[in-house]
Design an enzyme around this catalytic site. Structure first.
Site, PDB file in Angstrom:
ATOM      1  N   TYR A  50       0.802  -1.231   0.000  1.00  0.00           N
ATOM      2  CA  TYR A  50       0.000   0.000   0.000  1.00  0.00           C
ATOM      3  C   TYR A  50       0.831   1.276   0.000  1.00  0.00           C
ATOM      4  CZ  TYR A  50      -3.043  -3.677   1.966  1.00  0.00           C
ATOM      5  OH  TYR A  50      -3.698  -4.859   2.227  1.00  0.00           O
ATOM      6  N   HIS A  51       1.888   1.331  -0.820  1.00  0.00           N
ATOM      7  CA  HIS A  51       2.752   2.512  -0.859  1.00  0.00           C
ATOM      8  C   HIS A  51       2.939   3.073  -2.268  1.00  0.00           C
ATOM      9  CE1 HIS A  51       4.933   0.800   2.970  1.00  0.00           C
ATOM     10  NE2 HIS A  51       3.735   1.293   3.238  1.00  0.00           N
ATOM     11  N   PRO A  52       1.886   3.283  -3.060  1.00  0.00           N
ATOM     12  CA  PRO A  52       2.096   3.842  -4.397  1.00  0.00           C
ATOM     13  C   PRO A  52       2.684   5.246  -4.327  1.00  0.00           C
ATOM     14  CG  PRO A  52      -0.227   3.885  -3.840  1.00  0.00           C
ATOM     15  CD  PRO A  52       0.457   3.090  -2.768  1.00  0.00           C
TER      16      PRO A  52
END
Length: 588
Positions: free
Chosen positions: A522-524
């Site tokens: 969850y780190h775009p």
């Protein structure tokens, strides 16, 4: 019932003496409705997106009573207990009322055709209201690389003061801060299992154990490598400290700050080479002469708004049926993310699986029946009471307990793998169903991926998200190596003593296996790349102004030229802190 529980928790609150103000009142004010403001004819700043960047930026800019700020959030107010009780993050992720519910495009995911969920916050606080409450800054190498790429003012030494001034942390150290808007707490739930894994990792990977990863981020010897309990984004009262909490603390005191929830910005109001405001479904909201629109909608939302406004690659605009108003080919390109592999290991030791498994199952189910069954289980009473009276125990937990930044080989310039240790194991995505046997998870991700994805605007104005994971030989080899390191750690004598054994190990650890089991953490980032005008793919300059346009900046993790080595919330808050000082004239 849950809101009543919040009030009971408040009455029993005992803030830590080692930290700053309690902020309990701000948590309680989250449940007081935010009235829709009567909009002004114009604003000095319109901040689009109330997440890690936008929430903090609006708080800082509105400190000046002469500065009129409008903060626009597409999602709801954060008036649900699931946001504020730390362990309840699993109830907000994957819930349409707080999550944009994005999914990647299967054929271009790089994961053998699999489409995976990409949770992003659609709520006041943005993804800082959904995330795992984990605080880490990255390492010196990350920011020095930004500066070396032509981004003056973004080296580690340049950004360190902004990390410090944005936080209120229980540390006495030159590289930590006190009195800032973001409350930080020490990691909790120190267990024998976590201690065993931490020591095993430190010895196998030849890295030090430290109190907090920020204390080693700039160390010239370790280069940021180490093992520590995660610091958490929690207030001294024990609740989540999203970027919405400081806003709740002051929103009733600042008439110059307007907060507009449940309002999506459709596009920018562009006139020639200047952005003059934003357009929602119902109206156009203007900035004052000399004012600015500050896009803080995240690595997906900010480029999406730019493209819908006709700002992007001309061919991509034509394909989407949008008139290109300003050619900027880098919009939506340079997409990066941390891809995680989640090996889990059985142990003969107590873990949350058997301590809380049935309770979590009912809580995930939710509804009257689910919560009634959860509350009826005596196993649930002790953790609940422990949180109410001590702010400790499983209910106080963040998503992971231990962080490790390690080197895959001796010749890398900085740690290139990150472990998230969890004293539990799960099944499902998002992973919320605890297994019925005792086990731990040693999630591991590639910190500096070489692969680059992209976002494409489709004719219906939706986005195609193409991460293109594991596209380079280097990423492929590192994914396999990361699983090997996880196994080497599990084979340490301290873990063998408690029977550590991998669950369902594959016959062969290869690329095909990695593609079949990998998930986003969850780190775009990176889709509005910061860079000088000589960089053809740069979207913003080092002051975060959009190249070739006046009156608009991007202030979120999309500006990262390369993704940071760790979780992205704290660096995004730093980006907003630095920008607020620039806008308020505090820069050198």
């Amino acid at each position: 019932l849950l809101q009543h529980s919040i009030c009971l928790l408040a009455k029993a609150s005992k803030p830590s003496k080692s930290m700053g103000r309690s902020r309990l009142g701000a948590t309680l004010r989250a449940f007081i409705p935010i009235r829709k403001p009567k909009l002004r004819s114009s604003y000095d700043y319109i901040v689009v997106g109330a997440g890690s960047g936008g929430g903090h930026l609006a708080y800082r800019l509105s400190e000046d009573p002469a500065c009129n700020v409008l903060l626009i959030e597409a999602g709801r107010q954060d008036n649900t207990p699931f946001v504020h009780i730390p362990v309840m993050y699993f109830k907000t992720i994957g819930t349409p009322s707080s999550d944009w519910m994005f999914k990647t495009h299967g054929p271009s995911s790089g994961l053998g055709g699999r489409s995976i969920a990409w949770p992003r916050g659609k709520i006041l606080g943005g993804s800082s209201s959904l995330n795992g409450l984990l605080y880490i800054r990255g390492v010196k190498y990350d920011f020095d690389s930004w500066a070396a790429a032509g981004n003056e003012g973004w080296s580690y030494n340049d950004v360190l003061p902004h990390f410090c001034s944005s936080e209120d942390a229980p540390f006495v150290d030159d590289v930590r801060g006190r009195g800032g808007p973001m409350s930080i707490s020490d990691g909790a739930n120190i267990t024998d299992l976590a201690e065993r894994w931490s020591t095993a990792c430190a010895e196998v990977c030849n890295v030090p154990r430290v109190r907090d990863m920020s204390l080693t981020a700039g160390d010239p010897d370790t280069k940021g490598a180490g093992v520590s309990y995660f610091s958490n984004m929690k207030t001294p009262a024990g609740f989540r400290c999203s970027t919405a909490i400081p806003l709740h603390e002051v929103r009733h005191e600042r008439p110059n700050l307007h907060i507009l929830c449940n309002e999506e910005v459709e596009h920018l109001d562009v006139a020639g080479d200047r952005v003059e405001g934003v357009a929602t479904k119902d109206e156009i909201i203007k900035v004052s002469p000399g004012g600015e629109v500050l896009l803080c909608a995240g690595a997906i939302g900010s480029p999406h708004i730019l493209m819908k406004s006709g700002i992007g690659a001309p061919e991509a605009m034509r394909n989407a049926g949008i008139k290109c108003l300003h050619a900027l080919p880098g919009v939506g390109e340079n997409l990066q993310d941390h891809l995680q592999l989640r090996p889990k290991f059985r142990v003969n030791a107590p873990t949350l699986n058997t301590q809380l498994g049935s309770i979590v199952k009912h809580a995930v189910r939710g509804g009257v029946v689910g919560w009634a069954l959860a509350c009826a289980n005596p196993k649930g009473w002790l953790p609940g009471l422990e949180f109410i009276f001590k702010r400790s125990g499983p209910v106080s937990m963040a998503a992971s307990q231990v962080c490790a930044l390690v080197n895959s080989s001796p010749d890398v310039p900085a740690p290139d793998l990150q472990f998230h240790f969890q004293p539990m194991s799960t099944t499902g995505t998002p992973a919320v169903y605890l297994d019925d046997f005792d086990a731990f998870t040693a999630s591991v991700c590639i910190l500096r991926p070489e692969s680059r994805g992209r976002l494409e605007l489709l004719p219906d104005k939706s986005l195609r998200i193409s991460p293109h994971y594991l596209q380079t030989p280097g990423d492929q080899a590192l994914a396999i190596r990361s699983l090997e390191v996880a196994r080497e750690i599990s084979n340490h004598p301290l873990l063998r003593e408690i029977g550590a054994k991998e669950v369902d190990p594959p016959p062969k650890v290869d690329l095909e296996y990695a593609q079949a089991v990998a998930q986003t953490i969850y780190h775009p980032a990176g889709t509005c790349k910061m860079g000088p005008s000589s960089d053809p793919n740069a979207v913003v300059d080092p002051s975060l102004k959009v190249h070739g346009l006046e009156g608009v900046r991007v202030v979120d993790c999309s500006i990262m030229p390369t993704i940071v080595s760790g979780n992205t919330h704290a660096p995004t808050v730093m980006i907003a802190e630095k920008t607020s000082r620039l806008l308020r004239g505090d820069a050198k």
